[in-house]
Design an enzyme around this catalytic site. Structure first.
Site, PDB file in Angstrom:
ATOM      1  N   ARG A   1     -49.365 -26.579 -34.256  1.00  0.00           N
ATOM      2  CA  ARG A   1     -49.996 -25.467 -34.880  1.00  0.00           C
ATOM      3  C   ARG A   1     -49.608 -23.608 -33.600  1.00  0.00           C
ATOM      4  O   ARG A   1     -50.192 -23.173 -33.519  1.00  0.00           O
ATOM      5  CB  ARG A   1     -51.005 -25.822 -34.350  1.00  0.00           C
ATOM      6  CG  ARG A   1     -52.333 -26.140 -36.034  1.00  0.00           C
ATOM      7  CD  ARG A   1     -53.532 -26.662 -36.004  1.00  0.00           C
ATOM      8  NE  ARG A   1     -53.918 -26.723 -35.115  1.00  0.00           N
ATOM      9  CZ  ARG A   1     -55.123 -27.639 -34.386  1.00  0.00           C
ATOM     10  NH1 ARG A   1     -56.496 -25.927 -34.612  1.00  0.00           N
ATOM     11  NH2 ARG A   1     -55.640 -28.457 -33.979  1.00  0.00           N
TER      12      ARG A   1
ATOM     13  N   LYS B   1     -45.398 -28.414 -26.244  1.00  0.00           N
ATOM     14  CA  LYS B   1     -47.245 -27.388 -26.186  1.00  0.00           C
ATOM     15  C   LYS B   1     -47.433 -27.470 -24.819  1.00  0.00           C
ATOM     16  O   LYS B   1     -47.284 -25.852 -24.066  1.00  0.00           O
ATOM     17  CB  LYS B   1     -48.031 -28.266 -27.192  1.00  0.00           C
ATOM     18  CG  LYS B   1     -49.755 -27.619 -26.433  1.00  0.00           C
ATOM     19  CD  LYS B   1     -50.441 -27.964 -27.655  1.00  0.00           C
ATOM     20  CE  LYS B   1     -50.866 -28.938 -27.862  1.00  0.00           C
ATOM     21  NZ  LYS B   1     -51.976 -29.438 -28.519  1.00  0.00           N
TER      22      LYS B   1
ATOM     23  N   GLU C   1     -63.960 -40.341 -34.871  1.00  0.00           N
ATOM     24  CA  GLU C   1     -63.168 -38.566 -35.093  1.00  0.00           C
ATOM     25  C   GLU C   1     -63.818 -38.379 -35.884  1.00  0.00           C
ATOM     26  O   GLU C   1     -64.543 -39.357 -37.243  1.00  0.00           O
ATOM     27  CB  GLU C   1     -62.003 -39.759 -34.907  1.00  0.00           C
ATOM     28  CG  GLU C   1     -61.075 -39.636 -34.313  1.00  0.00           C
ATOM     29  CD  GLU C   1     -60.820 -39.573 -32.914  1.00  0.00           C
ATOM     30  OE1 GLU C   1     -61.019 -37.615 -32.831  1.00  0.00           O
ATOM     31  OE2 GLU C   1     -61.244 -39.327 -31.692  1.00  0.00           O
TER      32      GLU C   1
ATOM     33  N   ASN D   1     -54.356 -25.254 -28.714  1.00  0.00           N
ATOM     34  CA  ASN D   1     -53.877 -26.049 -30.421  1.00  0.00           C
ATOM     35  C   ASN D   1     -52.728 -24.887 -30.720  1.00  0.00           C
ATOM     36  O   ASN D   1     -52.043 -24.828 -31.656  1.00  0.00           O
ATOM     37  CB  ASN D   1     -54.691 -26.340 -31.320  1.00  0.00           C
ATOM     38  CG  ASN D   1     -55.495 -27.510 -30.763  1.00  0.00           C
ATOM     39  OD1 ASN D   1     -54.616 -28.560 -29.877  1.00  0.00           O
ATOM     40  ND2 ASN D   1     -56.321 -27.538 -30.592  1.00  0.00           N
TER      41      ASN D   1
ATOM     42  N   ASN E   1     -33.851  10.124   7.135  1.00  0.00           N
ATOM     43  CA  ASN E   1     -34.104  10.634   5.573  1.00  0.00           C
ATOM     44  C   ASN E   1     -32.783  11.015   4.563  1.00  0.00           C
ATOM     45  O   ASN E   1     -31.389  11.047   5.126  1.00  0.00           O
ATOM     46  CB  ASN E   1     -34.178  12.332   5.837  1.00  0.00           C
ATOM     47  CG  ASN E   1     -34.540  12.672   4.715  1.00  0.00           C
ATOM     48  OD1 ASN E   1     -34.651  12.694   3.537  1.00  0.00           O
ATOM     49  ND2 ASN E   1     -36.107  13.811   4.947  1.00  0.00           N
TER      50      ASN E   1
ATOM     51  N   ALA F   1     -32.678  12.520  -2.210  1.00  0.00           N
ATOM     52  CA  ALA F   1     -32.031  12.957  -3.531  1.00  0.00           C
ATOM     53  C   ALA F   1     -31.146  12.398  -4.007  1.00  0.00           C
ATOM     54  O   ALA F   1     -29.877  12.990  -4.093  1.00  0.00           O
ATOM     55  CB  ALA F   1     -32.739  13.200  -4.676  1.00  0.00           C
TER      56      ALA F   1
ATOM     57  N   ASN G   1     -21.947  -0.283  -2.520  1.00  0.00           N
ATOM     58  CA  ASN G   1     -21.391  -1.292  -1.654  1.00  0.00           C
ATOM     59  C   ASN G   1     -21.157  -2.331  -2.768  1.00  0.00           C
ATOM     60  O   ASN G   1     -20.922  -3.789  -2.028  1.00  0.00           O
ATOM     61  CB  ASN G   1     -22.767  -2.014  -1.368  1.00  0.00           C
ATOM     62  CG  ASN G   1     -23.712  -2.281  -2.508  1.00  0.00           C
ATOM     63  OD1 ASN G   1     -23.600  -1.376  -4.050  1.00  0.00           O
ATOM     64  ND2 ASN G   1     -24.879  -4.000  -3.307  1.00  0.00           N
TER      65      ASN G   1
ATOM     66  N   ARG H   1     -16.253  16.372   0.832  1.00  0.00           N
ATOM     67  CA  ARG H   1     -16.162  16.735  -0.692  1.00  0.00           C
ATOM     68  C   ARG H   1     -15.296  18.341  -0.912  1.00  0.00           C
ATOM     69  O   ARG H   1     -14.824  18.625   0.082  1.00  0.00           O
ATOM     70  CB  ARG H   1     -17.830  17.407  -1.078  1.00  0.00           C
ATOM     71  CG  ARG H   1     -17.854  18.619  -0.729  1.00  0.00           C
ATOM     72  CD  ARG H   1     -19.300  19.140  -0.490  1.00  0.00           C
ATOM     73  NE  ARG H   1     -19.769  19.742   0.011  1.00  0.00           N
ATOM     74  CZ  ARG H   1     -21.050  20.692   0.732  1.00  0.00           C
ATOM     75  NH1 ARG H   1     -21.666  19.350   0.752  1.00  0.00           N
ATOM     76  NH2 ARG H   1     -20.655  21.464   1.331  1.00  0.00           N
TER      77      ARG H   1
HETATM   78  C1  UD1 Z   1     -58.482 -36.502 -29.239  1.00  0.00           C
HETATM   79  C2  UD1 Z   1     -59.889 -37.592 -29.490  1.00  0.00           C
HETATM   80  C3  UD1 Z   1     -60.992 -37.134 -29.688  1.00  0.00           C
HETATM   81  C4  UD1 Z   1     -61.422 -35.644 -28.946  1.00  0.00           C
HETATM   82  C5  UD1 Z   1     -60.002 -35.210 -28.675  1.00  0.00           C
HETATM   83  C6  UD1 Z   1     -60.439 -34.104 -27.505  1.00  0.00           C
HETATM   84  C7  UD1 Z   1     -58.233 -39.470 -29.851  1.00  0.00           C
HETATM   85  C8  UD1 Z   1     -58.836 -40.025 -30.907  1.00  0.00           C
HETATM   86  N1  UD1 Z   1     -59.356 -38.006 -29.980  1.00  0.00           N
HETATM   87  O1  UD1 Z   1     -58.280 -36.214 -30.668  1.00  0.00           O
HETATM   88  O2  UD1 Z   1     -62.200 -38.297 -30.065  1.00  0.00           O
HETATM   89  O3  UD1 Z   1     -62.467 -35.322 -28.996  1.00  0.00           O
HETATM   90  O4  UD1 Z   1     -58.839 -35.749 -28.346  1.00  0.00           O
HETATM   91  O5  UD1 Z   1     -59.957 -32.481 -27.759  1.00  0.00           O
HETATM   92  O6  UD1 Z   1     -58.001 -39.316 -28.434  1.00  0.00           O
HETATM   93  N2  UD1 Z   1     -51.191 -37.741 -27.162  1.00  0.00           N
HETATM   94  C9  UD1 Z   1     -49.708 -38.326 -27.462  1.00  0.00           C
HETATM   95  N3  UD1 Z   1     -49.246 -39.167 -28.269  1.00  0.00           N
HETATM   96  C10 UD1 Z   1     -49.369 -39.271 -28.720  1.00  0.00           C
HETATM   97  C11 UD1 Z   1     -51.090 -38.457 -29.503  1.00  0.00           C
HETATM   98  C12 UD1 Z   1     -51.965 -37.372 -29.115  1.00  0.00           C
HETATM   99  O7  UD1 Z   1     -48.973 -38.027 -26.234  1.00  0.00           O
HETATM  100  O8  UD1 Z   1     -49.259 -40.528 -30.021  1.00  0.00           O
HETATM  101  C13 UD1 Z   1     -51.534 -36.549 -26.707  1.00  0.00           C
HETATM  102  C14 UD1 Z   1     -51.216 -34.820 -26.414  1.00  0.00           C
HETATM  103  O9  UD1 Z   1     -50.358 -35.107 -26.585  1.00  0.00           O
HETATM  104  C15 UD1 Z   1     -52.468 -34.103 -26.520  1.00  0.00           C
HETATM  105  C16 UD1 Z   1     -53.715 -35.704 -26.384  1.00  0.00           C
HETATM  106  O10 UD1 Z   1     -53.365 -36.607 -26.650  1.00  0.00           O
HETATM  107  O11 UD1 Z   1     -52.305 -34.095 -25.254  1.00  0.00           O
HETATM  108  C17 UD1 Z   1     -54.144 -35.554 -27.425  1.00  0.00           C
HETATM  109  O12 UD1 Z   1     -54.291 -35.410 -28.090  1.00  0.00           O
HETATM  110  P1  UD1 Z   1     -54.179 -34.665 -29.905  1.00  0.00           P
HETATM  111  O13 UD1 Z   1     -53.726 -35.326 -31.001  1.00  0.00           O
HETATM  112  O14 UD1 Z   1     -54.569 -33.162 -30.031  1.00  0.00           O
HETATM  113  O15 UD1 Z   1     -56.767 -35.385 -30.329  1.00  0.00           O
HETATM  114  P2  UD1 Z   1     -57.616 -34.895 -30.772  1.00  0.00           P
HETATM  115  O16 UD1 Z   1     -57.074 -35.596 -32.272  1.00  0.00           O
HETATM  116  O17 UD1 Z   1     -57.628 -33.983 -30.983  1.00  0.00           O
END
Ligand code: UD1
Ligand code: CA
Length: 459
Positions: free
Chosen positions: A8, A15, A151, A224, A378, A381, A387, A441
């Site tokens: 997003r 990100k 979730e 996000n 001084n 202007a 340089n 000059r």
């Molecule tokens: C997750 C939680 C959810 C919580 C929310 C809070 C899970 C399954 N769900 O959901 O319960 O309310 O965070 O914001 O954990 N990331 C990885 N690898 C992956 C997927 C994600 O490193 O394969 C990282 C993302 O870069 C991010 C973080 O994990 O920094 C969270 O991932 P995101 O996809 O935003 O989780 P949500 O679906 O929002």
């Protein structure tokens, strides 16, 4: 966890490298881990892994973290599985998200204390808008035992109505976490390995689960989209502004103040609207900064006035402005500008890698580069130090009490002897004796009663 794509954001940059307060989101998270004394910091990278790792290797304040690559990205549980080999069994694992930058030290310490080496501690928050978050499922009512996190996409209508959500932050004993990670599957609405499924396992295994509720929404807000990033930036800036005002700094408008680094202020500092501070800046007692200034990597000493629209950037070499100096409006101080006390730098004057001693003045439309300027000089202007000869930079030395007229070119290397005067419009290529008047000059000539050519009359 910093492996996600951040779709997003609609950006080619990962990100977690987008900036909040001038620093990558994930760098804030590393700071938080450092502040709670993490023995071992592991960053799970995947999308844009090389860029994320390079950014953290460069910017790390303490030790460089370890990196665990997650390719492809199959969910938060899968992410933590990649980190598992780095996590000692005897420690407490704190799971943080690279896109939740403002998580606070005291909140994390409280969460670790709740885990206490034997419990699963979840950071939760109650929110009027729980959409998209994992819901906290309890045995009964709001304070019943926690059973699971469900979730959004897997939740029933009734579960979606629950207003207590998981923030994405947990603290859990390493040895327990590892047994649960091995049991995760991806049989859910998104076909992902959910870290949040460990809560169900803890419940089944009889491991106590505590939900530690925070009421500070800013701390747990994730980024996000550009809109959320901008909103969090304002919230972050407001916090910094409040902290400075609590120390006595007078900000004309905390909503129009930006600090992307550190700002140390002594007593009675006043800062007008729309100023941006970057890197390490310190302002001495009674300093005032006018509207629309950008100041980076500089030390401004007691009582100095920085007039509006001034740009100061010391980069690596730094800039110092001595006590009681006046700078701007529309001045530019570049790396290595060292102004002594009571120096005046006026409008459209640029100073780079130059030292100006006490009381020196360059008030209008001038350039001083690679110059050493004596006391009370001084500098007229429109005058410049030439340089650069196209290959090398050379120094210009201007002795104490020299007066340089308007529109002079001082061709470096050159020395203007103390007390000397350079006539307006001079090009000075040879060093001058102390006390001398130097004019370089063409001589003025006048032809009396000069008749200008006239156009022939129209026929
Ligand atoms: C997750 C939680 C959810 C919580 C929310 C809070 C899970 C399954 N769900 O959901 O319960 O309310 O965070 O914001 O954990 N990331 C990885 N690898 C992956 C997927 C994600 O490193 O394969 C990282 C993302 O870069 C991010 C973080 O994990 O920094 C969270 O991932 P995101 O996809 O935003 O989780 P949500 O679906 O929002
Ligand atoms: Ca997701």
């Amino acid at each position: 966890m910093a492996a996600g794509k951040g779709t997003r954001m609609k950006s080619s940059m990962p990100k977690v490298l987008h900036r909040l307060g001038g620093r990558a989101l994930v760098a804030h998270v590393i700071d938080a881990a450092t502040r709670i004394g993490a023995r071992n910091i592991v960053v799970v990278t995947g999308h844009g892994a090389a860029d994320v790792e390079a950014a953290l290797e460069g910017a790390a304040a303490g030790a460089t973290p370890s990196f665990a690559r997650q390719v492809p990205q199959l969910g938060t549980g899968h992410a933590v599985q990649q980190a598992a080999p780095f996590l000692p069994d005897d420690g407490t694992v704190v799971v943080l998200s690279g896109d939740v930058p403002l998580i606070g030290e005291s909140t994390l310490r409280a969460l670790v204390a709740q885990s206490a080496g034997r419990r699963l501690a979840l950071l939760t928050i109650r929110t009027a808008n729980p959409k998209g978050y994992g819901r906290i499922i309890r045995a009964e009512g709001h304070d019943g035992e926690v059973l699971a996190i469900v979730e959004e996409k897997d939740a029933t209508e009734a579960q979606r109505a629950i207003d207590e959500v998981y923030t994405g932050v947990m603290a859990v004993p390493g040895r327990l976490l590892k047994t649960w990670l091995a049991r995760l599957d991806n049989k859910n609405a998104q076909g992902e390995f959910y870290l949040t499924d460990v809560v169900g396992f803890a419940s089944v295994d009889g491991v106590p689960i505590v939900a530690h509720r925070t009421d500070d929404a800013i701390e747990v807000l994730g980024v996000n989209s550009p809109s959320q990033l901008a909103a969090l930036e304002r919230a972050f800036q407001l916090r910094q502004a409040e902290a400075l005002m609590a120390q006595g700094v007078r900000l004309a408008d905390p909503a129009r103040f930006d600090l992307r680094g550190t700002l140390a202020c002594e007593a009675d500092v006043e800062i007008d609207i729309n100023c941006v501070f970057e890197g390490a800046v310190s302002l001495g007692a009674g300093v005032t900064v006018g509207a629309n200034c950008v100041i980076a990597n500089a030390r401004i000493e007691t009582g100095s006035v920085i007039h509006p629209f001034t740009h100061i950037d010391g980069e690596k070499a730094g800039v110092t402005v001595g006590a009681g100096s006046l700078v701007g409006p529309f001045a530019r101080l570049r790396p290595g500008a060292r102004l002594g006390p009571e120096v005046h730098i006026g409008n459209f004057v640029e100073v780079k890698n130059s030292t100006l001693a006490a009381g020196a003045k360059a008030n209008h439309l001038a350039y001083l580069g690679d110059a050493t300027v004596g006391e009370r000089v001084n500098y007229g202007a429109g005058s410049i130090t030439a340089n650069y000869d196209g290959a090398n930079k050379h120094r210009t030395i201007i002795g104490d009490d020299v007066h340089v007229g308007s529109n002079c070119v001082l061709v470096a290397p050159v020395t203007i002897g103390a007390g000397g005067t350079v006539g307006g419009g001079s090009t000075v290529t040879k060093s001058t004796e102390p006390g001398a008047l130097t004019i370089g000059r063409s001589k003025q000539v006048s032809f009396p009663n000069w008749k200008r050519p006239v156009k022939p009359p129209k026929p």
